[in-house]
Scaffold this motif. Structure first.
Motif, PDB file in Angstrom:
ATOM      1  N   PHE A  41       0.846  -1.195   0.000  1.00 31.02           N
ATOM      2  CA  PHE A  41       0.000   0.000   0.000  1.00 31.02           C
ATOM      3  C   PHE A  41       0.879   1.241   0.000  1.00 31.02           C
ATOM      4  CE2 PHE A  41      -2.088  -3.392   2.401  1.00 31.02           C
ATOM      5  CZ  PHE A  41      -3.218  -3.575   1.616  1.00 31.02           C
ATOM      6  N   SER A  43       0.952   5.691  -1.323  1.00 32.91           N
ATOM      7  CA  SER A  43       0.288   6.847  -1.925  1.00 32.91           C
ATOM      8  C   SER A  43       1.347   7.720  -2.569  1.00 32.91           C
ATOM      9  CB  SER A  43      -0.494   7.624  -0.869  1.00 32.91           C
ATOM     10  OG  SER A  43       0.362   8.075   0.153  1.00 32.91           O
ATOM     11  N   VAL A  49      -5.757   6.565  -8.387  1.00 31.67           N
ATOM     12  CA  VAL A  49      -5.869   5.186  -7.922  1.00 31.67           C
ATOM     13  C   VAL A  49      -5.341   4.287  -9.032  1.00 31.67           C
ATOM     14  CG1 VAL A  49      -7.467   3.365  -7.247  1.00 31.67           C
ATOM     15  CG2 VAL A  49      -7.830   5.694  -6.435  1.00 31.67           C
ATOM     16  N   LEU A  66      -0.670  -1.172  -4.628  1.00 28.33           N
ATOM     17  CA  LEU A  66      -1.961  -0.497  -4.650  1.00 28.33           C
ATOM     18  C   LEU A  66      -1.711   0.957  -4.279  1.00 28.33           C
ATOM     19  CD1 LEU A  66      -4.040  -3.238  -2.807  1.00 28.33           C
ATOM     20  CD2 LEU A  66      -3.676  -2.959  -5.251  1.00 28.33           C
ATOM     21  N   PHE A  69      -5.024   3.917  -2.455  1.00 35.91           N
ATOM     22  CA  PHE A  69      -6.214   3.222  -1.969  1.00 35.91           C
ATOM     23  C   PHE A  69      -6.502   3.734  -0.554  1.00 35.91           C
ATOM     24  CE2 PHE A  69      -5.606   0.756  -5.616  1.00 35.91           C
ATOM     25  CZ  PHE A  69      -6.659  -0.121  -5.792  1.00 35.91           C
ATOM     26  N   THR A  75     -12.115   1.164  -1.890  1.00 34.25           N
ATOM     27  CA  THR A  75     -11.684   1.249  -3.278  1.00 34.25           C
ATOM     28  C   THR A  75     -11.521  -0.181  -3.764  1.00 34.25           C
ATOM     29  OG1 THR A  75     -10.465   3.279  -2.786  1.00 34.25           O
ATOM     30  CG2 THR A  75      -9.951   2.179  -4.856  1.00 34.25           C
ATOM     31  N   SER A  76     -12.127  -0.494  -4.904  1.00 35.34           N
ATOM     32  CA  SER A  76     -12.062  -1.867  -5.399  1.00 35.34           C
ATOM     33  C   SER A  76     -11.106  -1.966  -6.578  1.00 35.34           C
ATOM     34  CB  SER A  76     -13.453  -2.351  -5.807  1.00 35.34           C
ATOM     35  OG  SER A  76     -13.929  -1.594  -6.897  1.00 35.34           O
ATOM     36  N   PHE A  77     -10.682  -3.188  -6.837  1.00 35.56           N
ATOM     37  CA  PHE A  77      -9.837  -3.463  -7.992  1.00 35.56           C
ATOM     38  C   PHE A  77     -10.118  -4.861  -8.489  1.00 35.56           C
ATOM     39  CE2 PHE A  77      -7.452  -5.004  -4.398  1.00 35.56           C
ATOM     40  CZ  PHE A  77      -6.804  -6.144  -4.837  1.00 35.56           C
ATOM     41  N   ARG A 110      -6.333  -0.964   7.709  1.00 33.79           N
ATOM     42  CA  ARG A 110      -7.169  -1.255   6.546  1.00 33.79           C
ATOM     43  C   ARG A 110      -7.956  -2.538   6.743  1.00 33.79           C
ATOM     44  NH1 ARG A 110      -2.635   1.133   4.469  1.00 33.79           N
ATOM     45  NH2 ARG A 110      -2.985   2.576   2.766  1.00 33.79           N
TER      46      ARG A 110
END
Length: 122
Positions: A41, A43, A49, A66, A69, A75-77, A110
């Motif tokens: 994870f 940013s 995204v 990712l 997220f 948030t989906s993937f 998360r």
């Protein structure tokens, strides 16, 4: 057994997992049928995204980064895992960030849901 129709194709749900990733963790490592799955994870300044995928066949592993997220609503993937016996194995995931003002968004706790789906060929 459950089935999901996705983009006009029928998939059987092979495995579904839910993880509570604690504050301070920046990676989640899972295993599906002997293949190691690593989720990192992060940013960045773009805020876009994005999912980046790296396959290492020698280590029998797949890594996903990712990016951004950070949405507490989730948030989906959806991504391809690979081919299993001539059928497409896909991974559908949802990441919900539990915002915390005391840590960076990269290290926030998360809730991660992973669902592995195998294309169903009749």
């Amino acid at each position: 057994m459950a089935f999901i129709v996705y983009k006009g194709k029928k998939y059987s749900v092979q495995q579904s997992e839910v993880y509570a990733v604690p504050q301070g963790a920046t990676e989640l490592i899972s295993n599906f049928s002997g293949t190691w799955l690593n989720f990192t994870f992060r940013s960045d300044a773009s805020g876009e995204v994005r999912v980046d995928r790296i396959v290492d066949r020698t280590a029998n592993s797949i890594s996903w980064t990712l990016l951004n997220f950070n949405n507490p609503f989730g948030t989906s993937f959806d991504t391809e895992v690979g081919d299993v016996g001539g059928s497409n194995l896909r991974l559908s995931g949802m990441v919900q960030t539990i915002n915390s003002t005391s840590v960076s968004v990269d290290e926030a706790p998360r809730l991660v849901t992973l669902t592995f789906m195998l294309e169903f060929n009749q």
